[in-house]
Write a protein that holds these residues in place. Structure first.
Motif, PDB file in Angstrom:
ATOM      1  N   VAL A   1      -9.180  24.214  -7.896  1.00 18.52           N
ATOM      2  CA  VAL A   1     -11.348  24.604  -8.708  1.00 18.52           C
ATOM      3  C   VAL A   1     -10.999  24.448 -10.678  1.00 18.52           C
ATOM      4  O   VAL A   1     -11.773  23.819 -10.848  1.00 18.52           O
ATOM      5  CB  VAL A   1     -10.817  26.327  -9.183  1.00 18.52           C
ATOM      6  CG1 VAL A   1     -12.245  26.846  -9.685  1.00 18.52           C
ATOM      7  CG2 VAL A   1     -10.978  26.832  -7.887  1.00 18.52           C
ATOM      8  N   TYR A   2     -10.249  24.241 -11.259  1.00 22.22           N
ATOM      9  CA  TYR A   2     -10.403  24.066 -12.888  1.00 22.22           C
ATOM     10  C   TYR A   2      -8.710  23.273 -13.073  1.00 22.22           C
ATOM     11  O   TYR A   2      -7.723  23.294 -12.599  1.00 22.22           O
ATOM     12  CB  TYR A   2     -10.786  25.202 -13.612  1.00 22.22           C
ATOM     13  CG  TYR A   2      -9.673  25.799 -13.654  1.00 22.22           C
ATOM     14  CD1 TYR A   2      -8.863  26.080 -15.047  1.00 22.22           C
ATOM     15  CD2 TYR A   2     -10.160  27.123 -13.300  1.00 22.22           C
ATOM     16  CE1 TYR A   2      -7.923  27.268 -15.208  1.00 22.22           C
ATOM     17  CE2 TYR A   2      -9.042  28.238 -13.547  1.00 22.22           C
ATOM     18  CZ  TYR A   2      -8.347  28.201 -14.478  1.00 22.22           C
ATOM     19  OH  TYR A   2      -7.743  29.674 -15.001  1.00 22.22           O
TER      20      TYR A   2
ATOM     21  N   VAL B   1     -14.935  28.760 -15.926  1.00 21.36           N
ATOM     22  CA  VAL B   1     -14.627  27.974 -15.679  1.00 21.36           C
ATOM     23  C   VAL B   1     -16.412  26.835 -15.947  1.00 21.36           C
ATOM     24  O   VAL B   1     -16.836  27.303 -16.131  1.00 21.36           O
ATOM     25  CB  VAL B   1     -14.748  27.736 -14.190  1.00 21.36           C
ATOM     26  CG1 VAL B   1     -14.773  26.089 -13.705  1.00 21.36           C
ATOM     27  CG2 VAL B   1     -12.970  28.644 -13.286  1.00 21.36           C
TER      28      VAL B   1
ATOM     29  N   PRO C   1     -14.122  21.451 -14.641  1.00 26.74           N
ATOM     30  CA  PRO C   1     -13.599  21.766 -13.098  1.00 26.74           C
ATOM     31  C   PRO C   1     -13.135  20.971 -12.601  1.00 26.74           C
ATOM     32  O   PRO C   1     -14.142  19.416 -13.030  1.00 26.74           O
ATOM     33  CB  PRO C   1     -15.203  22.004 -12.592  1.00 26.74           C
ATOM     34  CG  PRO C   1     -16.087  22.521 -14.298  1.00 26.74           C
ATOM     35  CD  PRO C   1     -15.003  21.690 -15.168  1.00 26.74           C
TER      36      PRO C   1
END
Length: 330
Positions: free
Chosen positions: A33-34, A11, A27
Motif C-alpha cells: 500500500v505505501y 496514506v 502510495p
C-alpha cells in the motif's frame, strides 16, 4: 509489541515524527500500500530518504507533502538518500533528482547492483532461476514481465561508504550496511538523537522478505541474522521503518524476528522430511494461498533462502537434476 503513536496519518500525507523529521506515506501500487519516506530539514536544505515507485499517485503525494511543509521540491532539496535498489525505494529517485537537481546517494556496491539489475534487458536468468526452483514457466514469465521491467536510474549517483557519517538535520547519521532483505541495503543511525532509519531491515507487524534471487549472494538468511544481532543493542529509542508502524523497542523486535525465522526454518524442514520437494512446492504449503503472482515470487525466494540455510546447518540437502532443484531433510 505495540506500535508508536507517531506516524498515524493517512496514506499520502506527511507528519512530523521527531524534531525536523517528517514521515511521508508514499502510495505504491502493490499490496504493501505505501512506503515510508522521510524528509529531514537541515540548514543546507531538505534530505529525502527513499522515494517510492515511479508512480503518479506517489509523485502527487511528494508534491503535496512538500507544499504542506513549506518547501519546494524544485529548489530546497539538498540530497536524496536511497537505502536499497528495490523499486518501491529507488523508483522515483530519477524524477526527484530531475525535479530538484539534488544528487542521489546510495551505497557504492548498490549503485553497481542497481545498474546490473535495472539496465539489463535480458530477463532469462531471472526466469530460469524461478523455473529451476519449481515455478511453472507460464507463471514465471507473467511474473517476470511485471517485476523485471527496466527502471530509469538517476543520472547523478554519489557513492556512500559503510561507516560514513552524514549530516542529517541537526545531527549526524552513520551509514550501516544491513544485508538480508537486499545485499547492499543500508540503514542510518543517528546515535545522538537515538533514531534508526531502518529501511526494510527491521519492520513491525510484518517480517522483511529475506529471499534468494538470481543476484543474491549466498546465505542471505545467515547474513540477515548476523546483521540483526549486531544492531540489537544499538542506542535507539525511535525506529523509523520503510513499511508499517513506527516503533520504539528495537531490541525486542530483533528478538521477535530471530525467533520467527527459527520457527519458519522448522516449518520448512517438516515439509521436506517425507522426501524431496521443490522450493515452490514448499512455499505453497508454508505460505497462505490466494497470493498474487508477485507475492508467489517473494514466497518462493524466501522459501529458497530458508532451505539454503537448512543446508548450511546440515539439517537438509540439495537434490539437483539437470533442470530442477529439490531439497530433503538430512
Amino acid at each position: 509489541m505495540s506500535p508508536s503513536r507517531l506516524g498515524t496519518q493517512p496514506v499520502g500525507e506527511v507528519a512530523e515524527v521527531a524534531e525536523g523529521v517528517h514521515q511521508l506515506k508514499v502510495p505504491i501500487p502493490i499490496p504493501l500500500v505505501y512506503v515510508s519516506a522521510y524528509l529531514v530539514e537541515g540548514d543546507d536544505g531538505w534530505t529525502l530518504i527513499d522515494t517510492g515507485f515511479d508512480y503518479g499517485e506517489g509523485k502527487a503525494a511528494w508534491e503535496a507533502g512538500a507544499r504542506s511543509l513549506g518547501f519546494g521540491l524544485e529548489s530546497d532539496v539538498s540530497r536524496i538518500i536511497v537505502t536499497h535498489f528495490h523499486p518501491d525505494h529507488l523508483g522515483a529517485a530519477r524524477w526527484l533528482q530531475e525535479t530538484s537537481g539534488a544528487p542521489v546517494y546510495m551505497l557504492e556496491s548498490e549503485i553497481r547492483n542497481a545498474r546490473a539489475v535495472w539496465e539489463n534487458r535480458d530477463t532469462s536468468r531471472f526466469v530460469e532461476h524461478l523455473v529451476r526452483h519449481g515455478m511453472d514457466r507460464e507463471t514465471t514469465e507473467r511474473a517476470t514481465a511485471s517485476m523485471r521491467t527496466s527502471l530509469a536510474l538517476p543520472e547523478k549517483m554519489v557513492a556512500l561508504e559503510e561507516g560514513e557519517e552524514l549530516p542529517l538535520g541537526p545531527g549526524m547519521a552513520r551509514v550501516v550496511r544491513a544485508p538480508g532483505h537486499a545485499d547492499h541495503q543500508v540503514v542510518l543511525h543517528d546515535e545522538g538523537r537515538r533514531i534508526l532509519f531502518a529501511a526494510d531491515h527491521v519492520l513491525l507487524k510484518i517480517t522483511p522478505n529475506v529471499g534468494l534471487w538470481p543476484e543474491t549472494a549466498p546465505n542471505p538468511l545467515l547474513r540477515y541474522e548476523e546483521s540483526l544481532r549486531s544492531m540489537r543493542d544499538l542506542p535507539v529509542e525511535l525506529v523509523l521503518p520503510g513499511h508499517g508502524p513506527i516503533f520504539h523497542d528495537l531490541r525486542g523486535r530483533v528478538d521477535e524476528l530471530l525467533a520467527h525465522h527459527e520457527e519458519r526454518l522448522g516449518e520448512m524442514l517438516r515439509e521436506v522430511e517425507d522426501g524431496p520437494r521443490t522450493p515452490f512446492e514448499v512455499s505453497r504449503k508454508v505460505f497462505r494461498y490466494g497470493l498474487s503472482i508477485y507475492e508467489r515470487c517473494f514466497a518462493l525466494a524466501e522459501t529458497l533462502a530458508h532451505l539454503d540455510h537448512l543446508v548450511l546447518q546440515g539439517r537438509a540437502e540439495r537434490v539437483e537434476s539437470e533442470d530442477l532443484v529439490r531439497f530433503r531433510a538430512s
